[in-house]
Motif scaffolding. Structure first.
Motif, PDB file in Angstrom:
ATOM      1  N   LYS A  16     -50.926 -13.500  16.657  1.00  0.00           N
ATOM      2  CA  LYS A  16     -49.513 -13.830  16.511  1.00  0.00           C
ATOM      3  C   LYS A  16     -48.633 -12.734  17.114  1.00  0.00           C
ATOM      4  CE  LYS A  16     -50.448 -16.190  12.141  1.00  0.00           C
ATOM      5  NZ  LYS A  16     -50.140 -16.214  10.679  1.00  0.00           N
ATOM      6  N   PRO A  17     -47.521 -13.127  17.787  1.00  0.00           N
ATOM      7  CA  PRO A  17     -46.593 -12.103  18.299  1.00  0.00           C
ATOM      8  C   PRO A  17     -46.026 -11.229  17.183  1.00  0.00           C
ATOM      9  CG  PRO A  17     -46.150 -14.239  19.285  1.00  0.00           C
ATOM     10  CD  PRO A  17     -47.131 -14.479  18.199  1.00  0.00           C
ATOM     11  N   LEU A  18     -45.805 -11.837  16.017  1.00  0.00           N
ATOM     12  CA  LEU A  18     -45.332 -11.078  14.858  1.00  0.00           C
ATOM     13  C   LEU A  18     -46.038 -11.615  13.630  1.00  0.00           C
ATOM     14  CD1 LEU A  18     -43.535  -9.062  13.419  1.00  0.00           C
ATOM     15  CD2 LEU A  18     -41.748 -10.817  13.309  1.00  0.00           C
ATOM     16  N   LEU A  55     -47.320  -7.909   8.442  1.00  0.00           N
ATOM     17  CA  LEU A  55     -46.820  -6.586   8.822  1.00  0.00           C
ATOM     18  C   LEU A  55     -45.602  -6.223   7.996  1.00  0.00           C
ATOM     19  CD1 LEU A  55     -47.188  -4.233  10.853  1.00  0.00           C
ATOM     20  CD2 LEU A  55     -45.599  -5.423  12.349  1.00  0.00           C
ATOM     21  N   LEU A  56     -44.719  -7.187   7.771  1.00  0.00           N
ATOM     22  CA  LEU A  56     -43.527  -6.944   6.961  1.00  0.00           C
ATOM     23  C   LEU A  56     -43.879  -6.825   5.479  1.00  0.00           C
ATOM     24  CD1 LEU A  56     -41.132  -9.527   8.660  1.00  0.00           C
ATOM     25  CD2 LEU A  56     -41.427  -7.120   9.204  1.00  0.00           C
ATOM     26  N   PHE A  58     -44.875  -1.188  18.859  1.00  0.00           N
ATOM     27  CA  PHE A  58     -43.520  -0.908  18.370  1.00  0.00           C
ATOM     28  C   PHE A  58     -42.620  -0.329  19.455  1.00  0.00           C
ATOM     29  CE2 PHE A  58     -45.401  -1.448  14.218  1.00  0.00           C
ATOM     30  CZ  PHE A  58     -44.355  -1.984  13.484  1.00  0.00           C
ATOM     31  N   SER A  59     -43.159   0.517  20.307  1.00  0.00           N
ATOM     32  CA  SER A  59     -42.299   1.140  21.318  1.00  0.00           C
ATOM     33  C   SER A  59     -41.999   0.209  22.482  1.00  0.00           C
ATOM     34  CB  SER A  59     -42.957   2.419  21.837  1.00  0.00           C
ATOM     35  OG  SER A  59     -44.196   2.119  22.466  1.00  0.00           O
ATOM     36  N   LEU A 117     -38.944  -8.002  21.865  1.00  0.00           N
ATOM     37  CA  LEU A 117     -38.956  -9.191  21.010  1.00  0.00           C
ATOM     38  C   LEU A 117     -37.612  -9.371  20.313  1.00  0.00           C
ATOM     39  CD1 LEU A 117     -40.556 -11.522  19.685  1.00  0.00           C
ATOM     40  CD2 LEU A 117     -41.237  -9.898  17.897  1.00  0.00           C
ATOM     41  N   ILE A 118     -37.046  -8.257  19.830  1.00  0.00           N
ATOM     42  CA  ILE A 118     -35.734  -8.327  19.176  1.00  0.00           C
ATOM     43  C   ILE A 118     -34.668  -8.796  20.154  1.00  0.00           C
ATOM     44  CG2 ILE A 118     -33.921  -6.935  18.093  1.00  0.00           C
ATOM     45  CD1 ILE A 118     -36.149  -5.198  16.897  1.00  0.00           C
TER      46      ILE A 118
END
Length: 546
Positions: free
Chosen positions: A2-4, A8-9, A144-145, A151-152
């Motif tokens: 999954k892309p996100l 993770l959250l 993350f970097s 994505l945001i």
């Protein structure tokens, strides 16, 4: 893949802050992009219209005069500074968030291990787990970097920029909406291919790590028997396999980057042609046309870069998926409510199952203080599992178990750590007693062994028999230091010669004479002869006490 991953959250609260602050900075960056594009379009229009004779009609509509250039330049400069600041801020938030997220995920996974049973039963070697929690989670830096900021921006900037284009020119916006889905479609197709090759590469890396650890652990034995060359060739084959799979991942990554750039370029060109045609025909304001053309690349840049960044972060995503599986695995059985404390060791009709399979059928026996009892039986009959039940690592399915409140234990594996022999013997003691350490080593058939001897990783530097005796010394040290009521030993003399085994047996007899209940799992005749009684366990069929 999954892309996100929502987990993770859930398991890394720092990730929520990354996305929240990133969304705010992404919004500021989008506003800056719109302001910069508008001011730059107006500056170009104000400078060009006088050169071409200030034509009348739609072409000059909405244009500013040359006198307005200074304040337009000021707006453009402010927008550029805001855009640079927001981009820098997103990178900082992502980098710092990655550090906190990795720490939280490692903490959650290690806490799961700490609260669970040593008998994991998940088929993972220590090397594979170390690779996932070490190198694997470190690969989240790229996620993350590189990936998260894009994505945001894809989620926030792209829709807002399309709305801005729609307000400026509905025809261009409709064209963008028609061609835009082509890029996500290519991303999905390429992502499926990437997932397959990345998973194989990650499995190869774990296999390489496990193979290397096996070789390092047994290097002394391999040298003795002259088999080190075969292991060198084996590591070379594993390394070549990992190199080959890495090259396959890179080929897919380069191919995906080319496809995404090509699709984005064609999409921008299609919209630019329609705008340019209308400008040439004098049917469209120059300022508005330039504004749309400046915004078009900004619409497609995030979705193109998010695809490229996704490939760079797939290793971290594969590793994090394994870490999530570790965190979410079923909790290891805690001490059964049927386990109580007593002066001796008692098994009353104890039965142990794993799923529908019976591991140990009903067993009853006891070990009273002052007695040495040996637990014997064929491999797989459940002897070690009964010890694990006493330690709380495995819960019984039926029956009652009791033992002294404090016990000392020796497992089948020595479980030594890097450091001195003394630190391994006194493991966990904040104030080790040197005299007690020497006494424990002597009682474990290592009377002349220097406690200051430094060991390598996993106790490297000792033979199998020496490592086993150091673990016995550790058990004795704990027994004396805390005056425990019972000793539990699992095959403590399997790697010892007859003389050393005789010393250990004498030590066990002395511990029993001191009032402790001693239960030892063994198949060695010397240990069985030294025991007061032998309890024989058959493989999930019956048990006989003698």
């Amino acid at each position: 893949m999954k892309p996100l991953d929502p987990r993770l959250l859930r398991y890394a609260r720092a990730a929520r802050g990354v996305f929240a602050l990133g969304a705010l900075l992404g919004l500021l960056r989008t506003v800056a992009i719109v302001a910069w594009s508008w001011s730059l379009a107006q500056m170009i229009t104000a400078a060009v219209l006088p050169v071409i004779g200030n034509p009348t009609g739609p072409v000059s509509e909405g244009g500013f005069a040359t006198a307005d250039l200074p304040w337009l330049a000021l707006v453009a400069t402010g927008a550029l500074i805001l855009r640079s600041f927001s981009a820098w801020g997103m990178d900082v938030v992502a980098a710092r968030g990655a550090v906190r997220v990795k720490a939280q995920l490692r903490d959650a996974a290690l806490s799961k291990f700490d609260a669970g049973s040593p008998e994991r039963g998940d088929g993972k070697s220590d090397a594979e787990l170390a690779t996932s929690l070490g190198r694997g989670l470190d690969a989240l830096d790229g996620y993350f970097s590189g990936y998260v900021p894009q994505l945001i921006l894809t989620v926030i900037a792209t829709p807002l920029l399309i709305i801005a284009v729609f307000l400026a020119d509905p025809v261009s916006a409709v064209t963008v909406l028609i061609v835009f889905p082509v890029i996500p479609l290519f991303m999905i197709l390429i992502g499926l291919a990437t997932q397959a090759v990345q998973d194989r590469q990650w499995s190869q890396l774990q296999h390489l790590s496990a193979s290397f650890l096996d070789v390092v652990s047994g290097l002394t034995t391999l040298k003795i028997f002259g088999r080190e060359q075969r292991q060198t060739e084996r590591i070379a084959r594993e390394t070549e396999g990992y190199r080959s799979r890495t090259m396959k991942v890179l080929r897919v990554t380069f191919l995906s980057g080319f496809v995404l750039d090509l699709a984005g370029t064609f999409s921008i060109a299609l919209v630019a042609v329609t705008v340019g045609t209308r400008l040439v025909n004098g049917e469209f304001p120059l300022a508005l046309g330039l504004f749309v053309l400046l915004l078009l690349p900004e619409i497609f840049i995030p979705i193109r870069q998010v695809g490229a960044a996704f490939h760079a972060s797939t290793e971290g995503l594969s590793a994090s998926a394994e870490v999530f599986a570790l965190i979410e695995r079923d909790p290891a059985p805690a001490l059964s409510s049927e386990l109580s404390t007593s002066r001796g060791i008692h098994f009353d009709r104890v039965e142990i199952k794993r799923g529908d399979r019976s591991i140990v059928e009903p067993v009853s026996f006891e070990v009273v203080p002052g007695e040495v009892v040996a637990l014997a039986g064929p491999s797989g009959s459940g002897k070690s599992t009964l010890l694990s039940t006493l330690l709380g690592f495995v819960a019984q399915s039926a029956g009652h178990v009791s033992r002294p409140a404090e016990v000392a234990w020796v497992g089948q594996q020595a479980g030594l750590l890097q450091g001195t022999v003394a630190s391994n013997v006194a493991l966990g003691d904040p104030e080790p007693d040197p005299e007690l350490i020497s006494r424990a080593l002597s009682a474990a058939a290592l009377p002349a062994f220097d406690p200051a001897t430094v060991l390598g990783a996993s106790g490297a530097g000792l033979s199998g028999g020496q490592a086993q005796r150091v673990s016995i010394a550790r058990c004795l040290y704990r027994a004396w230091r805390h005056d425990v009521g019972g000793l539990l030993l699992d095959e403590p003399t399997s790697a010892l010669d007859a003389a050393s085994e005789a010393v250990v047996c004498e030590t066990l007899r002395a511990e029993a004479a001191a009032g402790r209940a001693v239960l030892v799992v063994s198949h060695r005749p010397g240990v069985l002869e030294a025991a007061d009684r032998v309890v024989r366990v058959a493989a999930a069929k019956s048990w006989v006490a003698s």
